[in-house]
Enzyme design. Structure first.
Site, short mmCIF file in Angstrom:
data_model
loop_
_atom_site.label_atom_id
_atom_site.label_comp_id
_atom_site.label_asym_id
_atom_site.label_seq_id
_atom_site.Cartn_x
_atom_site.Cartn_y
_atom_site.Cartn_z
N ASP A 1 -11.21 3.11 4.27
CA ASP A 1 -11.59 1.69 4.11
C ASP A 1 -13.11 1.56 4.07
OD1 ASP A 1 -9.65 -0.19 3.66
OD2 ASP A 1 -9.17 -0.51 5.78
N GLN B 1 -4.94 -1.68 9.72
CA GLN B 1 -4.76 -2.96 9.04
C GLN B 1 -5.33 -4.10 9.89
OE1 GLN B 1 -3.40 -3.28 5.89
NE2 GLN B 1 -4.00 -5.44 6.02
N LYS C 1 0.83 -1.20 0.00
CA LYS C 1 0.00 0.00 0.00
C LYS C 1 0.87 1.26 0.00
CE LYS C 1 -3.90 -2.31 2.17
NZ LYS C 1 -4.61 -2.68 3.39
#
Ligand code: NDP
Length: 294
Positions: free
Chosen positions: A120, A97, A53
């Site tokens: 997200d 994460q 990422k």
């Protein structure tokens, strides 16, 4: 005849070229999009995803920071840090994460991320927006799947879509997005009776179970579109999806490979959501989002 293989790398790379132009244009206007990734513990797969990422951000002109915490970190410590990131003007997107170590509560951490930085799309407010068809930050993996279908010219409206898996990060938002595009949607879980009966009626089959190669050719309708979200590390070290690619590709009309299918799309959509977050700041759109956080 063998299925058309949907090339996630190629689609993602074309999208990333578009996002790069958008990021550069924002930078010229004084806002460089910024992403912060919070990672707790030493999960090897997570560390690889986070590195990918960060690299994708660099290549797209997005500023990025990785905030690593040891497994022994307390929840309060991480929450405090998220609060600081919420206040940091260089950061437009924050993601935690997953998975987190056991002593952390995913929902609690995610609910601390400012709604307008939740790239997200997992915050309750953003999930609510998704349910009502008003998503600002659609969750990246199902969003990537929708983009793949669109870019491959696969019709969704009126099709029977079957989603296998109901996680909050893939299965449920996937089903909602397909519904939003007027598919007739069935969701299957580990408790579903006659799974093959359901998958065998799917025009579009999306599989996100984490069970390697569990969907075999006899479970698939001829010429169906088969989207494999699964990423499983096999004993030989290779990656495999949740679909038995070799047999299913001989029956499906379209199929995604693993690796090189949904994975790169997830990262592309994360970049998109980060740029979207920055452009909303730039456009002064913040006031339109409810920023009340606990
Ligand atoms: P979860 O473990 O959270 O959810 C798995 C889901 O699959 C559950 O709803 C479970 O049902 C269902 N399931 C498990 N076994 C069966 C079965 N035999 N029949 C029917 N349903 C079953 O996984 P995630 O959604 O987080 O991830 C799924 C896969 O996707 C993993 O391989 C993961 O690595 C991958 N992934 C890939 C991403 C990408 O970018 N390509 C991003 C995120 C995930 P129940 O609810 O009843 O337990």
């Amino acid at each position: 005849m063998s299925a058309v293989i949907i090339d996630g790398n190629a689609i993602a790379s074309a999208l990333r070229a578009e996002w790069k132009v958008r990021a550069e244009s924002l930078k010229e206007q004084g806002i460089q999009p910024g992403l912060a990734v919070v990672i707790v513990g030493d999960n090897q797969a997570s560390s690889i995803y986070v590195r990918n990422k960060a690299r994708a951000c660099r290549e797209t002109g997005i500023y990025s920071e990785v905030h690593e915490f040891p497994e022994s970190a307390s929840e309060n410590e991480v929450l405090h840090h998220i609060h600081e990131l919420n206040e940091n003007p260089k950061i437009h997107g924050i993601l935690v994460q997953l998975p987190l170590p056991r002593h952390f509560e995913d929902k609690k951490l995610i609910s601390y991320i400012a709604v307008e930085k939740d790239v997200d799309g997992f915050h309750f407010n953003n999930i609510g927006a998704l349910v009502t068809g008003n998503a600002v930050f659609p969750p990246c993996t199902p969003y990537g799947v929708m983009k793949m279908l669109e870019k491959s010219g696969i019709q969704v409206e009126g099709q029977h879509a079957v989603v296998v898996g109901r996680s909050n990060i893939v299965g449920k938002p996937m089903a909602l997005m397909l519904l939003e595009k007027n598919a007739t949607v069935t969701i299957c879980t580990s408790k579903t009776r006659d799974l093959a009966g359901h998958t065998g009626r799917a025009d579009i089959l999306v599989v996100a179970t984490g069970k390697p190669k569990m969907i075999t050719a006899d479970m698939v309708k001829p010429n169906a579109t088969v989207i494999d979200v699964g990423i499983n590390r096999m004993p030989n070290g290779k990656l495999a999806g949740d679909v038995d690619f070799d047999s299913v590709k001989e029956k499906a009309g379209y199929i995604t490979p693993v690796p090189g299918g949904v994975g790169p799309m997830t990262i592309a959509m994360l970049l998109r959501n980060t740029i979207e977050a920055a452009s909303r700041v730039q456009a002064g759109a913040l006031s339109r989002i409810n920023t009340v956080n606990k």
